[in-house]
Each structure stands twice: as C-alpha cells, then as structure tokens.
Design a protein around this motif. Structure first.
Motif, PDB file in Angstrom:
ATOM      1  N   GLY A  44       0.854  -1.205  -0.018  1.00 28.40           N
ATOM      2  CA  GLY A  44       0.093   0.067  -0.137  1.00 28.40           C
ATOM      3  C   GLY A  44       0.834   1.227   0.069  1.00 28.40           C
ATOM      4  N   ALA A  45       2.033   1.035  -0.017  1.00 29.64           N
ATOM      5  CA  ALA A  45       3.078   2.434   0.165  1.00 29.64           C
ATOM      6  C   ALA A  45       3.408   2.827  -0.967  1.00 29.64           C
ATOM      7  N   SER A  46       3.240   1.965  -2.289  1.00 29.15           N
ATOM      8  CA  SER A  46       3.930   2.488  -3.723  1.00 29.15           C
ATOM      9  C   SER A  46       3.090   3.840  -4.053  1.00 29.15           C
ATOM     10  N   LYS A  47       3.778   4.769  -4.465  1.00 25.75           N
ATOM     11  CA  LYS A  47       3.239   5.742  -5.226  1.00 25.75           C
ATOM     12  C   LYS A  47       3.010   5.773  -6.604  1.00 25.75           C
ATOM     13  N   ALA A  55       8.835   1.019  -2.351  1.00 20.51           N
ATOM     14  CA  ALA A  55       8.609   1.686  -0.988  1.00 20.51           C
ATOM     15  C   ALA A  55       8.261   0.655   0.097  1.00 20.51           C
ATOM     16  N   HIS A  56       8.089  -0.542  -0.243  1.00 21.98           N
ATOM     17  CA  HIS A  56       8.018  -1.467   0.661  1.00 21.98           C
ATOM     18  C   HIS A  56       9.161  -1.654   1.666  1.00 21.98           C
ATOM     19  N   LYS A  57      10.420  -1.414   1.210  1.00 26.04           N
ATOM     20  CA  LYS A  57      11.458  -1.376   2.128  1.00 26.04           C
ATOM     21  C   LYS A  57      11.592  -0.361   3.193  1.00 26.04           C
TER      22      LYS A  57
HETATM   23  S1  FES Z   1       5.864  -0.650  -2.870  1.00 27.88           S
HETATM   24 FE1  FES Z   1       4.300  -1.908  -2.015  1.00 27.88          FE
HETATM   25  S2  FES Z   1       5.102  -4.186  -2.378  1.00 27.88           S
HETATM   26 FE2  FES Z   1       6.562  -2.546  -2.942  1.00 27.88          FE
END
Ligand code: FES
Length: 68
Positions: A44-47, A55-57
C-alpha cells in the motif's frame, strides 16, 4: 504449472510472470511495454500503484508466506 506464475516475494510485492493483461477498474489495459514480468504492490506504500516502486523497504512491510 500454468502459463502465469504469481510469486509472493518475501517482504515485498507480488511478482507476476507470463502472458499478462493488467486492467484498471474500467477495463482499460495498463501499458506494460511488452514486459513478461511485473511486480504488484501489496504493502500500500507505492506511489505508482498498482506497481511496486520499492517503498515496501522503507515502509517496513513484512510478509513471508509459505505454501501449505
Ligand atoms: S511498494 Fe508496496 S510492495 Fe513494493
């Protein structure tokens, strides 16, 4: 095994390999540029959803599913 393979990457996105058609809610296809592997965000963090942008990292996403 089918032509399409979906892998839950450890602490990361879903990797989808194979002949892929990815559609938005209206049925319009995303331009995948001929890629045969894509990475879909599941934290859910991806732009750049629905795609993973790494962004998951920094979001601290944790998931490490194992098949039965
Ligand atoms: S940014 Fe969400 S899984 Fe990689």
């Amino acid at each position: 095994m089918s032509d399409i393979q979906i892998t839950t990457l450890s602490n990361g996105p879903l990797q989808v390999k194979g002949p892929i058609d990815l559609l938005d809610p209206t049925g319009k296809p995303f331009d995948l540029g001929g890629k045969t592997a894509i990475y879909l965000c599941r934290c859910g963090a991806s732009k750049n959803r629905p795609f993973c942008d790494g962004a998951h990292k920094t979001a601290g996403f944790q998931a490490d599913e194992k098949a039965g």
